[in-house]
Enzyme design. Structure first.
Site, short mmCIF file in Angstrom:
data_model
loop_
_atom_site.label_atom_id
_atom_site.label_comp_id
_atom_site.label_asym_id
_atom_site.label_seq_id
_atom_site.Cartn_x
_atom_site.Cartn_y
_atom_site.Cartn_z
N GLY A 16 -152.89 -34.83 59.82
CA GLY A 16 -154.07 -33.98 59.70
C GLY A 16 -153.86 -32.80 58.75
N TYR A 17 -154.79 -31.89 58.79
CA TYR A 17 -154.82 -30.77 57.84
C TYR A 17 -153.54 -29.91 57.94
CZ TYR A 17 -156.47 -26.24 55.95
OH TYR A 17 -156.61 -25.05 55.27
N ASP A 32 -149.61 -40.03 64.57
CA ASP A 32 -151.02 -39.63 64.51
C ASP A 32 -151.88 -40.81 64.94
OD1 ASP A 32 -153.63 -38.63 63.53
OD2 ASP A 32 -152.38 -37.11 62.55
N ASN A 33 -152.98 -40.53 65.65
CA ASN A 33 -153.85 -41.65 66.04
C ASN A 33 -155.02 -41.80 65.05
OD1 ASN A 33 -155.56 -39.56 66.68
ND2 ASN A 33 -155.94 -40.21 68.79
N ASP A 75 -151.41 -42.98 69.81
CA ASP A 75 -152.15 -41.94 70.50
C ASP A 75 -151.19 -41.27 71.49
OD1 ASP A 75 -153.86 -40.41 72.02
OD2 ASP A 75 -155.46 -41.93 72.01
N SER A 77 -153.86 -20.82 69.28
CA SER A 77 -154.94 -20.24 68.47
C SER A 77 -155.24 -18.82 68.90
CB SER A 77 -156.17 -21.12 68.66
OG SER A 77 -157.31 -20.46 68.21
N THR A 101 -157.94 -17.84 69.34
CA THR A 101 -159.09 -17.94 70.23
C THR A 101 -158.73 -17.46 71.65
OG1 THR A 101 -160.92 -19.37 70.82
CG2 THR A 101 -158.75 -20.35 70.95
N TYR A 105 -162.40 -26.11 74.56
CA TYR A 105 -161.35 -26.17 73.53
C TYR A 105 -160.40 -24.98 73.70
CZ TYR A 105 -159.23 -24.80 69.13
OH TYR A 105 -158.34 -24.35 68.21
N LYS A 141 -156.22 -24.57 74.92
CA LYS A 141 -155.13 -23.83 74.25
C LYS A 141 -154.42 -22.94 75.27
CE LYS A 141 -155.48 -25.56 70.18
NZ LYS A 141 -154.49 -26.54 69.78
N ASN A 197 -166.33 -25.15 59.90
CA ASN A 197 -165.62 -23.94 59.46
C ASN A 197 -166.11 -23.45 58.11
OD1 ASN A 197 -163.09 -25.62 61.04
ND2 ASN A 197 -163.71 -23.61 61.73
N ASP A 203 -169.69 -16.55 68.51
CA ASP A 203 -168.82 -15.91 67.52
C ASP A 203 -168.35 -14.52 67.97
OD1 ASP A 203 -168.36 -17.73 65.52
OD2 ASP A 203 -170.09 -17.14 64.31
N1 UFG Z 1 -169.35 -18.93 59.26
C1 UFG Z 1 -170.52 -18.83 58.54
N2 UFG Z 1 -171.10 -19.98 58.08
C2 UFG Z 1 -170.55 -21.21 58.29
C3 UFG Z 1 -169.34 -21.30 59.03
C4 UFG Z 1 -168.77 -20.14 59.50
O1 UFG Z 1 -171.06 -17.72 58.33
O2 UFG Z 1 -171.14 -22.20 57.86
C5 UFG Z 1 -168.72 -17.68 59.75
C6 UFG Z 1 -168.60 -17.64 61.25
O3 UFG Z 1 -169.76 -17.15 61.82
C7 UFG Z 1 -167.39 -16.73 61.41
C8 UFG Z 1 -166.53 -17.02 60.18
O4 UFG Z 1 -167.40 -17.64 59.25
O5 UFG Z 1 -167.81 -15.40 61.35
C9 UFG Z 1 -165.37 -17.95 60.46
O6 UFG Z 1 -165.87 -19.10 61.10
P1 UFG Z 1 -165.01 -20.44 61.29
O7 UFG Z 1 -165.89 -21.43 61.99
O8 UFG Z 1 -164.42 -20.84 60.00
O9 UFG Z 1 -163.82 -19.96 62.21
P2 UFG Z 1 -163.85 -19.27 63.66
O10 UFG Z 1 -163.32 -17.90 63.48
O11 UFG Z 1 -165.14 -19.41 64.34
O12 UFG Z 1 -162.91 -20.23 64.48
C10 UFG Z 1 -161.60 -20.48 64.06
C11 UFG Z 1 -161.19 -21.92 64.38
C12 UFG Z 1 -161.12 -22.12 65.85
C13 UFG Z 1 -160.28 -21.08 66.49
C14 UFG Z 1 -160.74 -19.71 66.11
C15 UFG Z 1 -159.80 -18.66 66.62
O13 UFG Z 1 -162.11 -22.82 63.82
O14 UFG Z 1 -160.54 -23.38 66.09
O15 UFG Z 1 -160.79 -19.57 64.70
O16 UFG Z 1 -160.19 -17.39 66.34
F1 UFG Z 1 -160.31 -21.20 67.83
#
Ligand code: UFG
Length: 353
Positions: A11-12, A32-33, A60, A126, A128, A151, A155, A214, A313
């Site tokens: 993966g990434y 990896d699965n 898996d 994370s 999170t 999710y 964690k 993301n 968020d």
């Molecule tokens: N955002 C946008 N538009 C989009 C996508 C995201 O404005 O299309 C904003 C979100 O609102 C946020 C920021 O960009 O303010 C970052 O968003 P992401 O979805 O990229 O990342 P997150 O911070 O929400 O989440 C990430 C990981 C999770 C993890 C978390 C921990 O994706 O797996 O960080 O803080 F749990």
């Protein structure tokens, strides 16, 4: 040579970690699965490292017999466990799927590690786990908040499982000499902030399936024309420009943190048997700043609009990475501009441009 199993290694993040482990001289086994990736990144890993002989096992980790089989075939010194589902929204809709997958796979790894001579375990956690907090930046001592998604809860639960397993293993230290110490495991949880970017070769990177959740993949897909317009979720947050603040960590820097952490475990340098490290830059960046930086470094204009806040968020979160800087001798090095240029180079690579 020490051998590291990378579960979820196609993966990434796993593919970037595999490259850095090989560069650092480790033997690596990838399992990896393929539930959230194809062979693109693994092929990229082989090209970057010039190694055609990296063992790849399509399996898996929820299959306990397959995990046991892998551990009996290879002597494993350390596991880096990535194999998990990671879509926050999907986890809210399908909690059983998330708990089943993320917990079973980790428990199978821990069980096999115990049965087959013990090994060290690095868990991919994370930021999170910190939830919404006013006390910023967060240190590893900052309290965890109740998870806001299944999710996030997986964690937290996996961190706790690792802590308990290590604690139980530490009990072996009190055993008589010669006693069976098979279960002895040291554990590290790395709490990632927001991993972004791609390898400078543009041969590996993030390959989201369907509409990206993301920010950065959404930006690059908009820039290349796969998506019409980026929605910036909320511009009325109590932050300098009204958009959310995050700590964006370059994926190659993140990968190097894993190599440092594995070295710390295998070289017997851990101060506690279970340790936690924040892996971030320590620098908050707003969504708008990131969009502007992407436009500037890549010389293009992005189609974006402001949209309502996204449910769940957090307003702002960034790391205090001092412990990792000090104890792991690791520090984020690539600039945001370099990282955003690499993300764009990768998007163009997969689009064949
Ligand atoms: N955002 C946008 N538009 C989009 C996508 C995201 O404005 O299309 C904003 C979100 O609102 C946020 C920021 O960009 O303010 C970052 O968003 P992401 O979805 O990229 O990342 P997150 O911070 O929400 O989440 C990430 C990981 C999770 C993890 C978390 C921990 O994706 O797996 O960080 O803080 F749990």
């Amino acid at each position: 040579m020490k051998r590291v199993l990378v579960s979820g290694g196609a993966g990434y993040i796993g593919s970037h970690v595999t490259v850095e482990l090989i560069n650092a001289g480790y033997d690596v086994v990838v399992a990896d699965n393929m539930s959230n990736c194809d062979l693109t990144c693994f092929e990229g890993v082989k090209k970057i490292t010039g190694r055609d002989d990296i063992p790849f096992i399509e399996m898996d980790c929820c299959d306990d017999a397959a995990v046991a089989d892998l551990f009996s075939k290879y002597r494993i010194d350390a596991v880096i466990h990535f194999a998990a589902f990671k879509a926050v929204g999907e986890s809210v809709a399908e909690p059983v799927k998330y708990y089943r997958n993320n917990l079973d796979s980790f428990l199978n790894i821990l069980e096999a590690a115990k049965t087959h001579g013990g090994c060290n375990v690095l868990f991919s956690s994370s930021a999170t786990v910190y939830g919404e907090t006013d006390k910023l930046p967060v240190t590893e001592e900052s309290p965890r908040q109740p998870a806001t998604s299944p999710y996030g809860n997986t964690k937290q639960i996996c961190e706790d499982i690792l802590r308990d397993v290590v604690k139980a293993a530490a009990g072996y230290d009190a055993m008589e000499p010669g006693a069976d110490r098979k279960g002895v495991v040291k554990g590290i949880a790395l709490r990632y902030f927001n991993p972004i970017g791609a390898h400078p070769s543009a041969l590996i990177g993030e390959l989201p399936r369907g509409v990206p959740n993301n920010l950065v993949p959404y930006i690059t897909q908009t820039a290349i024309g796969k998506r019409e317009c980026l929605s910036i979720f909320g511009n009325d947050y109590p932050t300098p420009d009204g958009t959310c603040l995050r700590d964006y960590i370059d994926v190659v820097d993140l990968a190097k943190a894993h190599v440092a952490a594995v070295g710390r475990m295998l070289d017997g340098k851990m101060e506690e048997s279970y340790e936690i490290f924040n892996i971030g830059t320590g620098r908050p960046v707003s969504v708008l700043e990131l969009v502007n930086a992407f436009e500037k470094v890549n010389g293009l204009k992005l189609n974006y609009r402001f949209a309502p806040r996204r449910a769940g968020d957090t307003t702002a979160i960034w790391a205090d990475p001092m412990r990792a800087n000090r104890e792991l001798g690791w520090k984020a090095e690539r600039t945001l501009e370099e990282t955003l240029a690499s993300a764009w180079a990768w998007e163009k690579h997969i689009a064949g441009k």
